[in-house]
Enzyme design. Sequence first.
Site, PDB file in Angstrom:
ATOM      1  N   LYS A 396       0.833  -1.210   0.000  1.00  0.00           N
ATOM      2  CA  LYS A 396       0.000   0.000   0.000  1.00  0.00           C
ATOM      3  C   LYS A 396       0.866   1.258   0.000  1.00  0.00           C
ATOM      4  O   LYS A 396       0.504   2.267  -0.617  1.00  0.00           O
ATOM      5  CB  LYS A 396      -0.922  -0.016   1.214  1.00  0.00           C
ATOM      6  CG  LYS A 396      -1.867  -1.207   1.265  1.00  0.00           C
ATOM      7  CD  LYS A 396      -2.733  -1.165   2.505  1.00  0.00           C
ATOM      8  CE  LYS A 396      -3.633  -2.391   2.585  1.00  0.00           C
ATOM      9  NZ  LYS A 396      -2.866  -3.640   2.740  1.00  0.00           N
ATOM     10  N   ASP A 414       5.858   1.016  11.038  1.00  0.00           N
ATOM     11  CA  ASP A 414       5.493  -0.344  11.412  1.00  0.00           C
ATOM     12  C   ASP A 414       6.154  -0.661  12.744  1.00  0.00           C
ATOM     13  O   ASP A 414       7.354  -0.410  12.925  1.00  0.00           O
ATOM     14  CB  ASP A 414       5.929  -1.357  10.357  1.00  0.00           C
ATOM     15  CG  ASP A 414       5.192  -2.676  10.503  1.00  0.00           C
ATOM     16  OD1 ASP A 414       4.101  -2.809   9.912  1.00  0.00           O
ATOM     17  OD2 ASP A 414       5.697  -3.563  11.225  1.00  0.00           O
ATOM     18  N   ASP A 441       5.284   2.553  17.953  1.00  0.00           N
ATOM     19  CA  ASP A 441       3.954   2.061  18.256  1.00  0.00           C
ATOM     20  C   ASP A 441       2.958   3.090  17.721  1.00  0.00           C
ATOM     21  O   ASP A 441       2.968   4.253  18.128  1.00  0.00           O
ATOM     22  CB  ASP A 441       3.792   1.875  19.760  1.00  0.00           C
ATOM     23  CG  ASP A 441       2.462   1.240  20.127  1.00  0.00           C
ATOM     24  OD1 ASP A 441       1.628   1.038  19.224  1.00  0.00           O
ATOM     25  OD2 ASP A 441       2.248   0.964  21.316  1.00  0.00           O
ATOM     26  N   CYS A 515      -8.817  -6.874   7.017  1.00  0.00           N
ATOM     27  CA  CYS A 515      -9.054  -8.066   6.198  1.00  0.00           C
ATOM     28  C   CYS A 515      -9.914  -9.052   6.975  1.00  0.00           C
ATOM     29  O   CYS A 515      -9.658 -10.261   6.971  1.00  0.00           O
ATOM     30  CB  CYS A 515      -7.741  -8.697   5.765  1.00  0.00           C
ATOM     31  SG  CYS A 515      -6.639  -9.103   7.131  1.00  0.00           S
TER      32      CYS A 515
END
Length: 727
Positions: A396, A414, A441, A515
Amino acid sequence: MGVGRRMKKQGAPEPLSEEHFANLKRKKGLPVDDTPAEVPSSKKRRTSNKPIKPLKGKDAANVKTATAKPAGKTTSGAKNGKKAPPKSKKQAPPASDSDEEMDDEFGGSDLDDIDALGASSDSDIPKLGDDFMDSGSSVYDSDQDDAKKEKFVFSDDEDEDEEDREEKLTAANIEGLSRKLDQEREEEAAENEAELRQDALQTNIEGDKPRILGDDDDEDELSSKTKGLLAPDLQMLRTRITETIRVLEDFANLGEEGRSRAEYTDQMLKDFCAYYGYNEYLAEKLINLFPAREAFAFFEANESARPVVIRTNTLRTHRRDLAQALINRGVTLEPVGKWSKVGLQVFESTVPLGATPEYLAGHYILQAASSFLPVMALCPQENERVLDMAAAPGGKTTHMAALMKNTGVIFANDPSKQRAKGLIGNIHRLGARNTVVCNYDAREFPRVLGGFDRVLLDAPCSGTGVIAKDPSVKTNRDEKDFMTLPHTQKQLLLAAIDSVNHASKTGGYIVYSTCSVAVEENEQVVAYALSRRPNVRLVETGLPFGKEGFTHFMGKEFPPSMKMTRRYYPHLYNVDGFFVAKFQKIAPTPASAVLANGYKGKNGKPSGDAVTTADEEVVDKTPVGAECETQDDFGGFDDDQDKDYMDRAKRNAMRRRGLDPRALNQKGAKKAKDEEPEEPQGTKVTEKESKKEVKEKKKDVKDAGKETTEPKKDSKKASKKEKKAKK
């Protein structure tokens, strides 16, 4: 196989005579010595093409009389001395050759059926003479015309009736036979269709109620098999599932008396768990999302893998050029659909897609089609500041870089360092030059940096939409996961909202995606964010397809604007299960808002210098952390920690250049000695004044000294003048 009927009836064939071998020698032109006299044979030859069946009763008597008349004629002809005119030699070859061949081909007893025509002696039947070839019989010699050999007649054909025998095709009856064959086929097709209709009608008969729910012993049979490590009957399970679905669709007519709908639903749930291998908790959660038949289609779709899709990297190539290059390498593909301009669906490939020169050059990336949707909904513009809160593995992020044409800046964050390595690799391979990789975080990210134009949050989820890719989800997910994951997702979404600048001229948008197809991770999280952040609202995603989100589910009511969210299912769109929601921030976060970690300051206000009065609002860049410490506008960086990092980097650089890094420490010690400790400003002023006074005193002393020395000099000059005058 045993002895056939022909052998039982006729017996073993007779041995070949010497006359047979003599005839063979004559045919080959070899000399023949003494040939024994021909033994008269008692075999009779047929004079018709069709085989003769043994007859009984009147038919046999008629045949006897019919055979007696020719005999009489021949005897009378012989008495009168009349002889038939001789034929040419060509028409009368040796009779022995044809006789022996007929004997060999049909066997010795194959033509003895004529004995059954009557019980009288063989004297009643006339025998053929030497000139039988000159007569008008239908017997022919096989040596004369090999192309007109008669069809053999076997004993199996003799047992069949003449009506059932296949008729010969001639110019006269071929049309009738074809018409008859067509009629038989039409009748057979009509019978088959009528049978199918009858079967279909049987399922709709009012009194035909399938018996699915049996006794307790029958219901526990499957569970006992499972506990006993015995494989269940899959065909029986599938049949019962389809019957249960049919009953649930028309329960009023097909339901058994005394049985409730809940009992059928429980039976279907048990069958789904046994047939597809789900745990009961997850299967029940998924079944509640759909009607019975659609749930069956969803479970079936999860058993087959989704098509392989690649995304074209428009920073390096065009989709048409990439497709042509891959086709030349033996890859069968086509565009993924009209809704995407960069996707290609791969059907077959003779080369590994992850090792082609085009892949290594960064012309494409293997990415699921559903992963295109969040970026398409966010729609980043050029020269914007964008944040990807969970960026790994980079599909993405690089998609956004391609849409922005490497302008602006993208912060790819990340929390996992291991996953960040793969993220960095994909960014370099695909040529994204406007990306900064972070390792924070995401819930604390507003403390690091804020004021973004757009934020993408592809939150970690249970993965119930990608069961085809990860079948372990069937048994690994339980009730605890659906309690902890939504809590984390709510915190991440609040942090994403607080990181956006509402005053952005081009942006102010947040896209939340998962998802998963579970309501706990989708609609409930969005509803929580709307209740905790009244300064955001849902807007249209701009996606061309997708199913609307739930506005009510299992007794829970959601805002009507939830229809703007989009759901994607594998059995409807042949993509992974996905959820996409798009927010727009229209105002700054209010002072009384609950922070991402649930902390509130005194009197219900978040801590920070930005809050002065109860009526004022929090600036977008203020931290969302729980600490009550006062922090600056840069998020509270530690200067000492930064100094350690810089010193470490300098020492490493000196080592690479071959210098001693300890020299850096010596220089630092000298600088520390030279530098004096800072003192308060008042003391500095007093020291300056004291120094000035000392200097003034010294000047006064010097001036007084000068005054005392000057008269001495004058007296000396006067004494000198006086001495000169005396001289």
